[in-house]
Design an enzyme around this catalytic site. Sequence first.
Site, PDB file in Angstrom:
ATOM      1  CG  HIS A 251      59.749   7.015 -20.240  1.00 52.95           C
ATOM      2  ND1 HIS A 251      60.873   6.729 -20.957  1.00 52.95           N
ATOM      3  CD2 HIS A 251      59.117   5.842 -20.024  1.00 52.95           C
ATOM      4  CE1 HIS A 251      60.932   5.417 -21.158  1.00 52.95           C
ATOM      5  NE2 HIS A 251      59.877   4.862 -20.606  1.00 52.95           N
ATOM      6  CG  PHE A 252      53.793   7.088 -20.286  1.00 52.15           C
ATOM      7  CD1 PHE A 252      52.716   7.620 -20.953  1.00 52.15           C
ATOM      8  CD2 PHE A 252      53.855   7.211 -18.904  1.00 52.15           C
ATOM      9  CE1 PHE A 252      51.720   8.281 -20.263  1.00 52.15           C
ATOM     10  CE2 PHE A 252      52.860   7.875 -18.205  1.00 52.15           C
ATOM     11  CZ  PHE A 252      51.792   8.404 -18.899  1.00 52.15           C
ATOM     12  CG  HIS A 253      52.631  11.275 -23.454  1.00 56.60           C
ATOM     13  ND1 HIS A 253      52.408  11.150 -22.106  1.00 56.60           N
ATOM     14  CD2 HIS A 253      51.414  11.444 -24.017  1.00 56.60           C
ATOM     15  CE1 HIS A 253      51.107  11.268 -21.873  1.00 56.60           C
ATOM     16  NE2 HIS A 253      50.483  11.441 -23.009  1.00 56.60           N
TER      17      HIS A 253
ATOM     18  CE1 TYR B 101      59.620  -3.582 -24.433  1.00 60.64           C
ATOM     19  CE2 TYR B 101      58.640  -3.852 -22.273  1.00 60.64           C
ATOM     20  CZ  TYR B 101      59.652  -3.374 -23.066  1.00 60.64           C
ATOM     21  OH  TYR B 101      60.679  -2.673 -22.520  1.00 60.64           O
TER      22      TYR B 101
ATOM     23  CG  HIS C 262      57.209  -2.353 -18.338  1.00 58.67           C
ATOM     24  ND1 HIS C 262      57.242  -0.988 -18.314  1.00 58.67           N
ATOM     25  CD2 HIS C 262      58.124  -2.719 -19.244  1.00 58.67           C
ATOM     26  CE1 HIS C 262      58.148  -0.552 -19.147  1.00 58.67           C
ATOM     27  NE2 HIS C 262      58.701  -1.568 -19.742  1.00 58.67           N
TER      28      HIS C 262
ATOM     29  NE  ARG D 190      52.517   9.969 -13.600  1.00 54.58           N
ATOM     30  CZ  ARG D 190      52.485   8.667 -13.925  1.00 54.58           C
ATOM     31  NH1 ARG D 190      53.347   7.835 -13.381  1.00 54.58           N
ATOM     32  NH2 ARG D 190      51.617   8.217 -14.767  1.00 54.58           N
ATOM     33  NE  ARG D 191      49.371   8.942 -11.431  1.00 58.29           N
ATOM     34  CZ  ARG D 191      50.417   8.503 -10.755  1.00 58.29           C
ATOM     35  NH1 ARG D 191      50.800   9.074  -9.634  1.00 58.29           N
ATOM     36  NH2 ARG D 191      51.084   7.459 -11.192  1.00 58.29           N
TER      37      ARG D 191
END
Lengths: 271, 540
Positions: B366-368, B219, B215, B429-430
Amino acid sequence: MSTRDLFTLRNSHFRIGVGITAAILTVTAIAGFIVLPFAQPWVQFAGVWDAICSAAGVPQRSANVTAPEQAKRLSEVVLTSNTLSRPSQEAIGRGATLAQRCAICHGPTGVSRADSPNLAGQYAAVIYKELHDFRSGARTNAVMSPFAVNLTDQEIADLSNYYAYLPRLPAYHPTPQLPKPNIVIYGAPMRGIAPCGSCHGSLDNKTGSPWLEGQSEAYMKAQLQAFASGERRNDISQQMRNIARAMTPQEIEAAAAYYASQPPDVVKAVD
Amino acid sequence: MLVNRKLILAHFWLAFAVFGIALTLGAWQMFIRSPIGTWLSNPELYYRSLTAHGTVMGYVFPTLVAMGFGYAISESALQQRLVGVRWAWAGFWLIVIGSVMAVIPIALGRASVLYTFYPPLIGNVFYYLGVVLVVVGSWIWVALMSINLRVWRKANPGAPVPLAMFANVAGSYLWAWTAVGAALELLLQIIPVAAGLKATIDAGLARVFFSWTLHAIVYFWLMPTYIAYYTIVPRAIGGRVYSDSMARISFILFLVVAMPIGMHHTFADPQVGAGFKFIHSAFTALVALPTLLTVFTICASVEIAARVRGGRGMFGWIRALPWDNPMMLALAFSFVMLGFGGAGGLINMSYQLDASIHNTQWITGHFHLIFGGAIVIMYFAIAYDLWPHLTGRELIDVRLMRTQLWLWFIGMIVTTFPWHWVGILGMPRRMAYFDFGDPAIAPQALSVTLSAIGGFVLLASGIMFIVILARGMRAPQTDAGPYRFALAVHEPKTVPVALNTHALWVALMIGLTLTNYGYPILNLALSSGTSVPAVYVGAQ
């Protein structure tokens, strides 16, 4: 003010920074380790320490609950991709002698005429695991179990090496090749079924999974049904049982018929 | 004062070159598993591509951007030549060698383990060694940033460290510490197995180590973006930073609370106790704080610029902003995507709500949106802003830049919104393949198709970006002047030692890592019988 004055209680930034961090940590720890465990009425704790240990993930074995009796044995074989990887010529020779008693069902050349599995050229790790499971009782079969029960570790290893050494021959009754059904190349993602081919050949091979090309259709169907009903249970982590349970009868038919129709010489060699 | 321009340009060009390759792979993946592509019948090729895409986008690309930008900040904010240029080149070459070393096994299909490694899946040992070299190369950068700041401090005792450098060094310390988790996983667990010294691996412990990295790495990716928000955007649009202290507080808060929160990636893992999951969930909520502070400060800074330009009224000033300035556009797009992505993140960090979207396409969406959207669009902006100072040539085609940023924004929204949606509907996913003929997922075919089209819009935008930079290398020469950072409304004359140094916050970061990770790691490391046989990729 120098850095030396940073880590002192006289520095208000130090007091506030460390104080707030410690306060948040304490509050969340009390909530996570004491309040929330007791907020679950369906879980009983002996006391506060018990709740804290439970929330911390300490491995626990409750004293008054005995482990359920395992009605049937599970497979204890550990396979790695190095299992039996480099057999000696002597081991193969000893295996050939031992294999004479297998020939009645599995055929003198390792190709069966009796809907038993063809063993010629099967991966050594596969035969090794199944023989161990038959011996330990993790897998049972009225004909096979008595043969396996008296084998030593050495004999099992030699037999596996011998059969893996034999050339892959066409099935006794070759049938015309069928096109790949969806279940073999795509699986059924929405039902959690990986493609058969991702472990059993066609796409990829995984350690411990047999190649299936040219095997008896009746045998493969029977095994899938046995996995689905739970009658056969020597698959590690229930991987085949989970798959077979989710398969439709049509998919079982299609997968068995497809693999039976394939020539075994397409199977990838072990490196 | 940008002296080592070649060094900085080398980092940026390598970053954007590998980004271009990985972006192309990403678009292909979107296409091949959508209803408009014909399935290859070989999932292995998909996972191979996915591993390359993730490894490049997760480790190589953002690390190189942070490093190149970090060197630029060190020279221009501190007004001193970079100390340790040879070491910086050594770090760069380590990343080059590491990337090549990692990519070869991936291309051969020997390391299709995805960038998150997923033990007990084990790939070729050179893949992991390559990743280690990339990390070691970046650690050289961390050391150099710290040393350069120290040299500057000696020359300027007691002076406030320029905000850009303060934030840059905070980012480097965050990376140094957060990379330790993955390094421990690789060195203690995965590499011995991949090298054949061991045949079993404790997958649960490996996942906990990886969550240590997984995580806070986000950042670290975010740091250049936040530095650009505070120190580039206000200057580029003719405003000032609303508060220098607020900016410093945001960066030190990231240092403290970005680290002890990674276990929200293991909510569904049985090997971690529920109490620790709760603590990590609570600390994850705290990460919203520096982001909200930043949104407030930057909106205030932008308002200053608008009012200076004659903007009036409660919201009327928004019209007075320089919307034709690519930097303004990038900031606005970045904030919109950060807003949506952050809102989605609230679901992920909540211990209960997470269960509904765990392991679904929602997570990838989300992370894209956060990384590919809010963060990377500011990487583009940084490059546009810095390029004339690095090449000594002007980037003339402002219109093309605006189009590129618009396309990236639209592409990212079109890609990720349907992606979130199918995740809510339960699409896992995956997965390399979906049978859209199946009545259970046939209704999702439209969403997935839209998403794939968005992927191609992104690819077009990515190509435009590289073309703009490449054309900038051949534009007529001009003197862009010294590279400057935004000034604050009240420029700091003195800064309290706690907000001018990192020691206290690094200590808190390490302390919270010990409290939040210490017991779970020790518990798993000392328990016997927790290892499982490794599954070697590509082996029978």
